[in-house]
Design a protein around this motif. Structure first.
Motif, PDB file in Angstrom:
ATOM      1  N   GLY A 148       0.787  -1.233   0.000  1.00  0.00           N
ATOM      2  CA  GLY A 148       0.000   0.000   0.000  1.00  0.00           C
ATOM      3  C   GLY A 148       0.815   1.277   0.000  1.00  0.00           C
ATOM      4  N   MET A 149       2.140   1.191   0.001  1.00  0.00           N
ATOM      5  CA  MET A 149       2.986   2.381   0.023  1.00  0.00           C
ATOM      6  C   MET A 149       3.552   2.653  -1.374  1.00  0.00           C
ATOM      7  SD  MET A 149       2.910   3.331   3.179  1.00  0.00           S
ATOM      8  CE  MET A 149       4.320   4.278   3.625  1.00  0.00           C
ATOM      9  N   THR A 150       3.715   3.917  -1.684  1.00  0.00           N
ATOM     10  CA  THR A 150       4.284   4.311  -2.970  1.00  0.00           C
ATOM     11  C   THR A 150       5.020   5.640  -2.803  1.00  0.00           C
ATOM     12  OG1 THR A 150       3.809   4.628  -5.312  1.00  0.00           O
ATOM     13  CG2 THR A 150       2.215   5.528  -3.757  1.00  0.00           C
ATOM     14  N   VAL A 151       5.800   6.006  -3.793  1.00  0.00           N
ATOM     15  CA  VAL A 151       6.510   7.280  -3.792  1.00  0.00           C
ATOM     16  C   VAL A 151       6.013   8.070  -5.002  1.00  0.00           C
ATOM     17  CG1 VAL A 151       8.751   8.409  -3.831  1.00  0.00           C
ATOM     18  CG2 VAL A 151       8.512   6.189  -2.728  1.00  0.00           C
ATOM     19  N   VAL A 152       5.474   9.266  -4.757  1.00  0.00           N
ATOM     20  CA  VAL A 152       4.866  10.063  -5.819  1.00  0.00           C
ATOM     21  C   VAL A 152       5.511  11.447  -5.889  1.00  0.00           C
ATOM     22  CG1 VAL A 152       2.620   8.910  -5.775  1.00  0.00           C
ATOM     23  CG2 VAL A 152       3.026  10.824  -4.275  1.00  0.00           C
ATOM     24  N   PRO A 153       5.609  12.024  -7.099  1.00  0.00           N
ATOM     25  CA  PRO A 153       6.084  13.406  -7.212  1.00  0.00           C
ATOM     26  C   PRO A 153       4.969  14.367  -6.826  1.00  0.00           C
ATOM     27  CG  PRO A 153       5.614  12.505  -9.378  1.00  0.00           C
ATOM     28  CD  PRO A 153       5.396  11.394  -8.400  1.00  0.00           C
ATOM     29  N   LEU A 154       5.307  15.402  -6.056  1.00  0.00           N
ATOM     30  CA  LEU A 154       4.299  16.348  -5.583  1.00  0.00           C
ATOM     31  C   LEU A 154       4.378  17.695  -6.304  1.00  0.00           C
ATOM     32  CD1 LEU A 154       4.513  15.616  -1.766  1.00  0.00           C
ATOM     33  CD2 LEU A 154       2.834  14.768  -3.400  1.00  0.00           C
ATOM     34  N   LYS A 155       5.575  18.279  -6.392  1.00  0.00           N
ATOM     35  CA  LYS A 155       5.692  19.539  -7.110  1.00  0.00           C
ATOM     36  C   LYS A 155       7.133  19.785  -7.531  1.00  0.00           C
ATOM     37  CE  LYS A 155       5.964  22.619  -3.092  1.00  0.00           C
ATOM     38  NZ  LYS A 155       5.374  23.782  -2.459  1.00  0.00           N
ATOM     39  N   VAL A 156       7.276  20.650  -8.533  1.00  0.00           N
ATOM     40  CA  VAL A 156       8.583  21.055  -9.053  1.00  0.00           C
ATOM     41  C   VAL A 156       8.709  22.556  -8.834  1.00  0.00           C
ATOM     42  CG1 VAL A 156      10.038  21.229 -11.109  1.00  0.00           C
ATOM     43  CG2 VAL A 156       8.580  19.242 -10.787  1.00  0.00           C
ATOM     44  N   TYR A 157       9.862  22.985  -8.325  1.00  0.00           N
ATOM     45  CA  TYR A 157      10.106  24.388  -8.065  1.00  0.00           C
ATOM     46  C   TYR A 157      11.597  24.667  -8.233  1.00  0.00           C
ATOM     47  CZ  TYR A 157      11.119  22.263  -3.542  1.00  0.00           C
ATOM     48  OH  TYR A 157      11.610  21.454  -2.555  1.00  0.00           O
ATOM     49  N   LEU A 158      11.966  25.939  -8.207  1.00  0.00           N
ATOM     50  CA  LEU A 158      13.364  26.335  -8.369  1.00  0.00           C
ATOM     51  C   LEU A 158      13.960  26.736  -7.027  1.00  0.00           C
ATOM     52  CD1 LEU A 158      13.250  28.546 -11.582  1.00  0.00           C
ATOM     53  CD2 LEU A 158      14.070  26.214 -11.378  1.00  0.00           C
ATOM     54  N   VAL A 159      15.193  26.311  -6.783  1.00  0.00           N
ATOM     55  CA  VAL A 159      15.974  26.745  -5.633  1.00  0.00           C
ATOM     56  C   VAL A 159      17.313  27.207  -6.179  1.00  0.00           C
ATOM     57  CG1 VAL A 159      17.096  26.074  -3.478  1.00  0.00           C
ATOM     58  CG2 VAL A 159      14.872  25.120  -4.061  1.00  0.00           C
TER      59      VAL A 159
END
Length: 154
Positions: A104-115
């Motif tokens: 039931g666990m997964t790794v998902v992308p949430l957001k892209v931003y600049l640093v």
């Protein structure tokens, strides 16, 4: 100490991930990109809605994320759906890989931003929600909005 120079507005966001999953922990990862890819990302032409993270031989990869070809590019433009390597510490990769193999666990992308001019990807260790959990979340959000509206009109 120097503050991180982040942009307030994310360049790409996966809103559906927060609806479909309960985010347990978040990590910040760097992206290995080509020249035309970063130009497209800065122009806001990235979609991580269908993207996911996979682990292979001690490396983390962003798959199925779409970065549109750069408008002013030439024959060296990139493939929009190519796999992109994520830059994480080895310990973080081991933790995420081990956790994602649990039921039931997964790794998902949430957001892209600049640093500081570099593209960063916020990824989340997530557990899938059941249908009734999603309805409960929507009810809580609606109640919160109603309270905010009532306080504002008061």
């Amino acid at each position: 100490m120097a503050k991180k120079q982040t942009t307030d507005k994310p360049l790409a966001q996966n809103r559906k991930a927060r609806h479909d999953y309960t985010i347990i922990e978040t990590y910040e990862a760097g992206l290995v990109l080509t020249g035309t890819e970063i130009k497209s990302i800065r122009a806001g032409k990235m979609n991580i809605q269908d993207g996911f993270i996979s682990f292979n031989q001690g490396e983390a990869w962003l798959k199925n994320a779409h970065i549109s070809p750069y408008d002013h590019g030439n024959l060296f433009n990139h493939d929009p759906l190519r796999e992109r390597k994520l830059l994480l510490h080895a310990k973080e990769i081991r933790e995420l890989s081990k956790a994602s193999q649990q039921q039931g666990m997964t790794v998902v992308p949430l957001k892209v931003y600049l640093v500081r001019g570099r593209a960063k990807l916020l990824i989340g260790l997530a557990k899938g929600k059941h249908h009734y959990d999603k309805r409960q979340s929507l009810k809580e959000q609606q109640a919160k909005r109603d309270i905010e509206r009532a306080l504002k009109n008061r």
